[in-house]
Design an enzyme around this catalytic site. Structure first.
Site, PDB file in Angstrom:
ATOM      1  N   LYS A  86       0.838  -1.206   0.000  1.00  0.00           N
ATOM      2  CA  LYS A  86       0.000   0.000   0.000  1.00  0.00           C
ATOM      3  C   LYS A  86       0.873   1.255   0.000  1.00  0.00           C
ATOM      4  O   LYS A  86       1.926   1.278   0.648  1.00  0.00           O
ATOM      5  CB  LYS A  86      -0.915  -0.021   1.236  1.00  0.00           C
TER       6      LYS A  86
ATOM      7  N   SER B 189      -9.718   2.062   2.857  1.00  0.00           N
ATOM      8  CA  SER B 189      -8.852   2.839   1.992  1.00  0.00           C
ATOM      9  C   SER B 189      -7.839   1.993   1.212  1.00  0.00           C
ATOM     10  O   SER B 189      -7.279   2.459   0.229  1.00  0.00           O
ATOM     11  CB  SER B 189      -8.084   3.883   2.811  1.00  0.00           C
TER      12      SER B 189
ATOM     13  N   SER C 188      -9.824  -0.183   6.997  1.00  0.00           N
ATOM     14  CA  SER C 188      -9.269  -0.069   5.645  1.00  0.00           C
ATOM     15  C   SER C 188      -8.660  -1.327   5.056  1.00  0.00           C
ATOM     16  O   SER C 188      -8.380  -1.361   3.861  1.00  0.00           O
ATOM     17  CB  SER C 188      -8.225   1.032   5.618  1.00  0.00           C
TER      18      SER C 188
HETATM   19  N1  GLN Z   1     -13.001   4.637   6.520  1.00  0.00           N
HETATM   20  C1  GLN Z   1     -12.311   4.955   7.728  1.00  0.00           C
HETATM   21  C2  GLN Z   1     -11.835   6.382   7.688  1.00  0.00           C
HETATM   22  O1  GLN Z   1     -12.033   7.002   6.710  1.00  0.00           O
HETATM   23  C3  GLN Z   1     -11.157   4.036   7.952  1.00  0.00           C
HETATM   24  C4  GLN Z   1      -9.988   4.336   7.107  1.00  0.00           C
HETATM   25  C5  GLN Z   1      -8.794   3.502   7.457  1.00  0.00           C
HETATM   26  O2  GLN Z   1      -8.914   2.451   8.101  1.00  0.00           O
HETATM   27  N2  GLN Z   1      -7.629   3.980   7.082  1.00  0.00           N
HETATM   28  O3  GLN Z   1     -11.316   6.883   8.613  1.00  0.00           O
END
Ligand code: GLN
Length: 458
Positions: free
Chosen positions: A69, A144, A167
């Site tokens: 990532k 994400s 994410s």
């Molecule tokens: N969707 C969640 C956020 O926007 C989690 C994102 C993540 O785990 N990086 O904060």
């Protein structure tokens, strides 16, 4: 299409050259419509493949293509966090997890697309455009870590994601693969570009539980450069035991997802004891998560000033003007929203009203988990409350935040959780979330391994 696994890749390596297999993989990626990679590591990957062919690459992941990532730093390989502000950043060092991948002989394919600074649930906030769902190009791959979810088994054998509030688990669920958010502290965060430090962990993504275990064994462990690192290594032990499984009542989903979930619960009952459990604090978890995550983000993102790294302007006005202009141009809308909300929540006068209250909720959530694990070995829920969204469907930020309702309590408490594919509804994958006790990944992975076998057999 059969998904790539460590086993079938190794089988191919017995009769074919790694160089040819890796070249073939890049041909496929270059033609792909998924938009899952931001930067490819082709030259270096082919060099590593040659080394493998000469017998020079050794280790648990020797010759295995792994995607990383883009919020995880890779030495001499561009790392952007899917943001314009870091679009040209080339780190001078490897993250701890990347050092470990390299030491075990892995071939790094490239850096995967994601929501900007990991803020999002659909990868739509990426400066480099949305990642498409492998099962329906008109839908999102989740976020994400959308890029990592989309490439696993298709454009890489394995992938690393990061999970602050879901994410890893969300894209795993939306792409029909497995993803694990480890116990907080199991995997070093050294080299993970931070979004919200107290919530996030790097974790493995794979097309089967066996591979998830293998990658977790490689990345978990001691690192003194991360002060929150627990210093524990992970070694999987096979255990065949009847377990007590709790279904969390507060974690729901749309009917089509719930029906699939309960179909699989019937399978689980053939071996394990299943009961419902109430977690009363969870109704406040989503609000608390967003206050804490945005507060930490606002302070973390203060470092991007266009001077030390990343996006810069040619002309230097006064410091304040320069700083504001770089940030106005370099950050996307969602990131700006979170910096503003986070700064507001932390400001004098509001700190007690929002941030402190959120911390209190966090303690309640932790206590609910501690209590639950006195009676249960693992807890389950649907990973996501809905099927993968159409691109553009979640235009309103609040609606998007609500999609994290089942995943964020796990990060608030720091317990481990994984998402495992349990089948399809309308041709789209559905995932089940399996939650374990602190540092008891072994029990949840044993359960997931068993469940995967049952689902395949049915
Ligand atoms: N969707 C969640 C956020 O926007 C989690 C994102 C993540 O785990 N990086 O904060």
């Amino acid at each position: 299409m059969e998904m790539m696994t460590v086993k079938n890749w190794r089988e191919r390596l017995e009769s074919e050259k790694a160089y040819d297999l890796v070249s073939e993989l890049f041909d496929k990626i270059e033609k792909s419509k998924l938009n899952a990679y931001i930067t490819l590591n082709k030259e270096d990957a082919l060099k590593r493949a040659e080394e493998f062919d000469k017998g020079e690459l050794k280790g648990k992941l020797a010759g295995i293509p792994v995607a990383v990532k883009d919020c995880i730093t890779t030495k001499n390989l561009r790392t952007t966090c899917a943001s314009k502000i870091l679009h040209n950043y080339i780190p001078p060092f490897d993250a701890h997890v990347v050092e470990r991948l390299k030491a075990e002989g892995a071939i790094i394919v490239g850096k995967t697309n994601m929501d900007e600074f990991a803020m999002g649930t659909t990868t739509e906030t990426s400066y480099f455009g949305v990642v498409r769902n492998p099962y329906d190009l008109g839908r999102v791959a989740g976020g994400s870590s959308g890029g990592s979810g989309a490439v696993v088994g298709r454009e890489a054998v394995l992938a690393l994601g990061s999970d602050t509030g879901g994410s890893i688990r969300c894209p795993a669920s939306f792409c029909g693969v497995c993803g694990l958010k480890p116990t907080y502290g199991y995997v070093s965060r050294y080299g993970l570009i931070p979004y919200a430090n107290s919530l996030e962990q790097i974790g493995p993504m794979a097309s089967c539980i066996e591979d998830l275990i293998l990658l977790f064994e490689v990345i978990a462990g001691k690192d003194e450069r991360d002060s929150t690192n627990a210093g524990k290594e992970f070694k999987f032990e096979m255990k065949d035991k009847k377990l007590k499984i709790g279904i969390i009542k507060e974690m729901g989903a749309k009917d089509e997802v719930i029906d699939k979930f309960y179909e699989v619960v019937e399978t689980i009952k053939s071996k394990h004891e299943v009961d419902e459990i109430e977690m009363p604090s969870f109704k406040y978890a989503l609000a608390a998560y967003y206050i804490i995550a945005m507060s930490e983000a606002s302070s973390n993102l203060a470092r991007y000033d266009g001077v030390r790294y990343g996006y810069a302007l040619d002309k230097l006005d006064s410091w304040t003007k320069y700083f504001s202009k770089v940030r106005a141009e370099g950050f996307g809308k969602e990131v700006k929203r979170r910096i503003m909300l986070g700064s507001y929540a932390l400001s004098a006068g509001y700190y007690g009203k929002y941030y402190l209250k959120a911390l209190k909720v966090r303690t309640l959530v932790k206590n609910d988990f501690i209590k639950a694990f006195k009676n249960f070995d693992v807890l389950i829920s649907p990973t996501m409350p809905a099927l993968p969204f159409k691109i553009g469907e979640l235009a309103d930020p609040l609606t998007m935040y609500k999609m994290d309702v089942n995943t964020v309590p796990i990060n608030l408490a720091g317990v481990p959780a994984l998402s495992i594919p349990i089948g399809f509804v309308k041709g789209l994958p559905v995932g089940m979330q399996v939650i374990g006790n602190y540092f008891d990944e072994n029990t949840m992975l044993n359960f997931a391994l068993w469940l995967e076998g049952e689902i395949r057999a049915n």
